[in-house]
Design a protein around this motif. Structure first.
Motif, PDB file in Angstrom:
ATOM      1  N   LEU A  29       0.835  -1.207   0.000  1.00  0.00           N
ATOM      2  CA  LEU A  29       0.000   0.000   0.000  1.00  0.00           C
ATOM      3  C   LEU A  29       0.868   1.256   0.000  1.00  0.00           C
ATOM      4  O   LEU A  29       0.563   2.241  -0.672  1.00  0.00           O
ATOM      5  CB  LEU A  29      -0.934   0.001   1.209  1.00  0.00           C
ATOM      6  CG  LEU A  29      -2.049  -1.060   1.189  1.00  0.00           C
ATOM      7  CD1 LEU A  29      -2.691  -1.182   2.568  1.00  0.00           C
ATOM      8  CD2 LEU A  29      -3.110  -0.724   0.146  1.00  0.00           C
ATOM      9  N   ARG A  30       1.970   1.215   0.754  1.00  0.00           N
ATOM     10  CA  ARG A  30       2.843   2.401   0.807  1.00  0.00           C
ATOM     11  C   ARG A  30       3.575   2.591  -0.523  1.00  0.00           C
ATOM     12  O   ARG A  30       3.825   3.709  -0.961  1.00  0.00           O
ATOM     13  CB  ARG A  30       3.828   2.277   1.972  1.00  0.00           C
ATOM     14  CG  ARG A  30       3.089   2.280   3.304  1.00  0.00           C
ATOM     15  CD  ARG A  30       3.854   3.004   4.405  1.00  0.00           C
ATOM     16  NE  ARG A  30       2.932   3.258   5.523  1.00  0.00           N
ATOM     17  CZ  ARG A  30       3.013   2.680   6.709  1.00  0.00           C
ATOM     18  NH1 ARG A  30       4.025   1.844   6.962  1.00  0.00           N
ATOM     19  NH2 ARG A  30       2.134   2.953   7.647  1.00  0.00           N
ATOM     20  N   ILE A  32       2.356   1.770  -3.432  1.00  0.00           N
ATOM     21  CA  ILE A  32       1.349   2.338  -4.341  1.00  0.00           C
ATOM     22  C   ILE A  32       1.246   3.845  -4.116  1.00  0.00           C
ATOM     23  O   ILE A  32       1.263   4.641  -5.059  1.00  0.00           O
ATOM     24  CB  ILE A  32      -0.029   1.662  -4.133  1.00  0.00           C
ATOM     25  CG1 ILE A  32       0.003   0.220  -4.652  1.00  0.00           C
ATOM     26  CG2 ILE A  32      -1.136   2.446  -4.839  1.00  0.00           C
ATOM     27  CD1 ILE A  32      -1.235  -0.611  -4.302  1.00  0.00           C
ATOM     28  N   ALA A  33       1.176   4.237  -2.839  1.00  0.00           N
ATOM     29  CA  ALA A  33       1.068   5.666  -2.521  1.00  0.00           C
ATOM     30  C   ALA A  33       2.268   6.435  -3.072  1.00  0.00           C
ATOM     31  O   ALA A  33       2.122   7.507  -3.669  1.00  0.00           O
ATOM     32  CB  ALA A  33       0.962   5.850  -1.002  1.00  0.00           C
ATOM     33  N   ARG A  45      -6.211  11.073  -3.140  1.00  0.00           N
ATOM     34  CA  ARG A  45      -6.168   9.732  -3.701  1.00  0.00           C
ATOM     35  C   ARG A  45      -5.019   8.936  -3.059  1.00  0.00           C
ATOM     36  O   ARG A  45      -5.170   7.780  -2.713  1.00  0.00           O
ATOM     37  CB  ARG A  45      -5.947   9.850  -5.215  1.00  0.00           C
ATOM     38  CG  ARG A  45      -5.988   8.540  -5.958  1.00  0.00           C
ATOM     39  CD  ARG A  45      -7.371   7.948  -5.944  1.00  0.00           C
ATOM     40  NE  ARG A  45      -7.367   6.590  -6.473  1.00  0.00           N
ATOM     41  CZ  ARG A  45      -8.289   5.690  -6.181  1.00  0.00           C
ATOM     42  NH1 ARG A  45      -9.271   5.993  -5.373  1.00  0.00           N
ATOM     43  NH2 ARG A  45      -8.226   4.496  -6.694  1.00  0.00           N
ATOM     44  N   PHE A  49      -4.527   5.294   0.215  1.00  0.00           N
ATOM     45  CA  PHE A  49      -3.632   4.144   0.342  1.00  0.00           C
ATOM     46  C   PHE A  49      -2.811   4.224   1.627  1.00  0.00           C
ATOM     47  O   PHE A  49      -2.584   3.220   2.303  1.00  0.00           O
ATOM     48  CB  PHE A  49      -2.729   4.042  -0.895  1.00  0.00           C
ATOM     49  CG  PHE A  49      -3.487   3.571  -2.101  1.00  0.00           C
ATOM     50  CD1 PHE A  49      -3.724   2.214  -2.306  1.00  0.00           C
ATOM     51  CD2 PHE A  49      -4.004   4.476  -3.015  1.00  0.00           C
ATOM     52  CE1 PHE A  49      -4.450   1.770  -3.407  1.00  0.00           C
ATOM     53  CE2 PHE A  49      -4.741   4.046  -4.114  1.00  0.00           C
ATOM     54  CZ  PHE A  49      -4.960   2.690  -4.306  1.00  0.00           C
ATOM     55  N   ARG A  50      -2.368   5.415   1.983  1.00  0.00           N
ATOM     56  CA  ARG A  50      -1.593   5.564   3.222  1.00  0.00           C
ATOM     57  C   ARG A  50      -2.475   5.265   4.451  1.00  0.00           C
ATOM     58  O   ARG A  50      -2.039   4.651   5.404  1.00  0.00           O
ATOM     59  CB  ARG A  50      -1.027   6.980   3.330  1.00  0.00           C
ATOM     60  CG  ARG A  50       0.031   7.279   2.298  1.00  0.00           C
ATOM     61  CD  ARG A  50       1.080   8.253   2.852  1.00  0.00           C
ATOM     62  NE  ARG A  50       1.987   8.661   1.795  1.00  0.00           N
ATOM     63  CZ  ARG A  50       2.984   7.913   1.344  1.00  0.00           C
ATOM     64  NH1 ARG A  50       3.214   6.738   1.877  1.00  0.00           N
ATOM     65  NH2 ARG A  50       3.750   8.339   0.366  1.00  0.00           N
ATOM     66  N   ALA A  53      -2.890   1.622   4.748  1.00  0.00           N
ATOM     67  CA  ALA A  53      -1.649   1.022   5.274  1.00  0.00           C
ATOM     68  C   ALA A  53      -1.580   1.182   6.791  1.00  0.00           C
ATOM     69  O   ALA A  53      -1.250   0.238   7.513  1.00  0.00           O
ATOM     70  CB  ALA A  53      -0.429   1.667   4.612  1.00  0.00           C
ATOM     71  N   THR A  83      -8.572  -0.751  -2.036  1.00  0.00           N
ATOM     72  CA  THR A  83      -7.518  -1.051  -1.057  1.00  0.00           C
ATOM     73  C   THR A  83      -7.725  -2.443  -0.457  1.00  0.00           C
ATOM     74  O   THR A  83      -6.755  -3.158  -0.200  1.00  0.00           O
ATOM     75  CB  THR A  83      -7.470   0.022   0.055  1.00  0.00           C
ATOM     76  OG1 THR A  83      -8.796   0.313   0.491  1.00  0.00           O
ATOM     77  CG2 THR A  83      -6.831   1.297  -0.448  1.00  0.00           C
ATOM     78  N   ALA A  86      -6.229  -4.928  -2.821  1.00  0.00           N
ATOM     79  CA  ALA A  86      -4.760  -4.876  -2.785  1.00  0.00           C
ATOM     80  C   ALA A  86      -4.228  -5.580  -1.527  1.00  0.00           C
ATOM     81  O   ALA A  86      -3.242  -6.322  -1.584  1.00  0.00           O
ATOM     82  CB  ALA A  86      -4.287  -3.421  -2.836  1.00  0.00           C
ATOM     83  N   TYR A  98      -3.078  -3.762  -8.834  1.00  0.00           N
ATOM     84  CA  TYR A  98      -2.995  -2.289  -8.896  1.00  0.00           C
ATOM     85  C   TYR A  98      -1.528  -1.860  -8.889  1.00  0.00           C
ATOM     86  O   TYR A  98      -1.105  -1.002  -9.657  1.00  0.00           O
ATOM     87  CB  TYR A  98      -3.721  -1.691  -7.676  1.00  0.00           C
ATOM     88  CG  TYR A  98      -4.056  -0.221  -7.804  1.00  0.00           C
ATOM     89  CD1 TYR A  98      -5.352   0.188  -8.125  1.00  0.00           C
ATOM     90  CD2 TYR A  98      -3.097   0.761  -7.584  1.00  0.00           C
ATOM     91  CE1 TYR A  98      -5.667   1.528  -8.239  1.00  0.00           C
ATOM     92  CE2 TYR A  98      -3.404   2.111  -7.708  1.00  0.00           C
ATOM     93  CZ  TYR A  98      -4.688   2.492  -8.027  1.00  0.00           C
ATOM     94  OH  TYR A  98      -5.011   3.813  -8.148  1.00  0.00           O
ATOM     95  N   ARG A 298      -7.014   8.922 -11.969  1.00  0.00           N
ATOM     96  CA  ARG A 298      -7.463   7.972 -10.940  1.00  0.00           C
ATOM     97  C   ARG A 298      -8.674   7.182 -11.449  1.00  0.00           C
ATOM     98  O   ARG A 298      -8.822   5.997 -11.154  1.00  0.00           O
ATOM     99  CB  ARG A 298      -7.780   8.683  -9.622  1.00  0.00           C
ATOM    100  CG  ARG A 298      -8.960   9.595  -9.682  1.00  0.00           C
ATOM    101  CD  ARG A 298      -9.405  10.125  -8.322  1.00  0.00           C
ATOM    102  NE  ARG A 298     -10.835  10.390  -8.346  1.00  0.00           N
ATOM    103  CZ  ARG A 298     -11.384  11.390  -9.050  1.00  0.00           C
ATOM    104  NH1 ARG A 298     -10.652  12.222  -9.768  1.00  0.00           N
ATOM    105  NH2 ARG A 298     -12.694  11.554  -9.042  1.00  0.00           N
TER     106      ARG A 298
END
Ligand SMILES: [Zn+2]
Ligand SMILES: [Zn+2]
Length: 361
Positions: A29-30, A32-33, A45, A49-50, A53, A83, A86, A98, A298
């Motif tokens: 996730l991090r 992706i961010a 956006r 993700f953050r 996480a 999320t 993911a 993703y 996005r």
């Protein structure tokens, strides 16, 4: 000293037992961010993700496993559909799809990816002439498209209700079909495909006679009125138009303008709308106009995620604007749009067959 060390050891043990700090989902996730930030995505956006996480990092490993098994991750605050998927993929030991898409476009200059896509395009599915609000005759538009290397151009002048854009009445559209037929004899093998940019009415119906739509090669359906409709109503309106068998391409889906004083995006549920596009085989347009650049990245990523077909068009209102396609191609490259999902990489006959088969079947 001894007591102190024991406490520290105990604390460390507790840490390893209850906190999956090295959970693959947190790392994914991090990452992706990070990649989204680097790609200049809007910060809200990236925050999604953050936040996800952080939520996973705070969770007990057992609860995480249990929620993945039960499919209840989305009940947690800060975790949505994208999320959750993911997280599930990462915890299974896979690289989330993703993330894979983001990594696939990483390192490759967007210009190069865009140029490769542009080279694969064989036509443009959204153009206007001076029959509606364009500035040039059909012939000039067609000759310019041909000079750019296109095999075809879909002529998509406006529908009757868009009177500010001199939308074509049924009678004028019938007349235009005759003009196109004659021009095609002259310009062959180049083809002007017949079409329309038809307004999606407020009730989701299309602003042209069905029997006339049935005669056209390609129909682009777009929202041009009441763009600020409440989200649920707009979703319903768009889904109805997508489900209409005559709709082939969903034009500039958010209606946003990003130049000058701009215009905010229309609000709708993109997951429902793109799922409808996938099911009804409607292509999501990437509108290349510099002031539109629609959909935002996005949303384009979501459309890719939903396995939607895509059409990269210029919405040209003048010959020089036919060369704007590269803008859409670069956006497609940045969002990992697969080449095989782009409908205007197909030859004219194939494109027309695709539209026809959707209508009959
Ligand atoms: Zn439009
Ligand atoms: Zn248009």
């Amino acid at each position: 000293m001894l007591a102190h060390g024991t406490v520290r050891r105990a604390a460390r043990m507790e840490y390893t037992v209850t906190m999956p700090a090295d959970a693959p989902a947190v790392t994914a996730l991090r990452r992706i961010a990070f990649l989204l930030e680097r790609a200049l995505e809007p910060s809200y956006r990236v925050r999604a993700f953050r936040r996800a996480a952080d939520t996973v990092e705070r969770m007990d490993a057992a609860e995480l496993a249990q929620r993945i098994a039960a499919g209840t991750l989305e009940q947690l605050q800060g975790i949505g559909k994208v999320t959750a998927l993911a997280i599930t993929e990462a915890q299974r030991g896979e690289t989330p799809i993703y993330l894979r898409r983001l990594e696939a476009t990483e390192g490759q200059p967007v210009e190069e990816g865009g140029a490769a896509i542009r080279a694969a395009l064989r036509g443009d599915c959204h153009t206007h002439s001076d029959w509606s609000d364009g500035g040039s005759p059909i012939r000039e538009m067609a000759e310019s498209a041909r000079a750019l290397g296109h095999e075809y151009m879909v002529l998509t002048d406006h529908s009757p209700r868009l009177s500010v854009a001199n939308g074509l009445s049924p009678q004028r559209l019938r007349e235009q079909l005759g003009v196109v037929r004659a021009l095609n004899e002259e310009l062959a093998p180049f083809r002007i495909l017949t079409g329309i940019e038809v307004d999606i009415n407020e009730d989701g119906s299309l602003d042209q006679e069905p029997e006339l739509l049935a005669q056209l090669d390609i129909v682009v359906s777009s929202v041009h009125s009441k763009l600020r409709m409440p989200r649920d109503e707009m979703t319903q309106r768009m889904v109805l138009a997508i489900a209409n068998p005559y709709t082939d391409i969903l034009g500039h889906c958010t209606g946003r303008l990003v130049v000058g004083k701009g215009r905010p995006e229309s609000e709708f549920d993109p997951e429902i709308v793109f799922e409808a596009c996938r099911q009804f085989e409607v292509a999501v347009e990437i509108n290349s106009r510099p002031e539109r650049r629609d959909p935002p990245k996005r949303l384009l990523r979501l459309a890719v995620e939903a396995s939607c077909r895509v059409s990269i068009d210029t919405d040209a209102h003048a010959p020089g604007q036919l060369d704007w396609q590269i803008i859409g191609c670069e956006r497609a490259a940045a969002c990992g749009v697969p080449l095989e999902s782009i409908v205007n990489t197909r030859a004219a006959a194939e494109l027309v067959d695709w539209a026809a088969s959707r209508r009959s079947g």
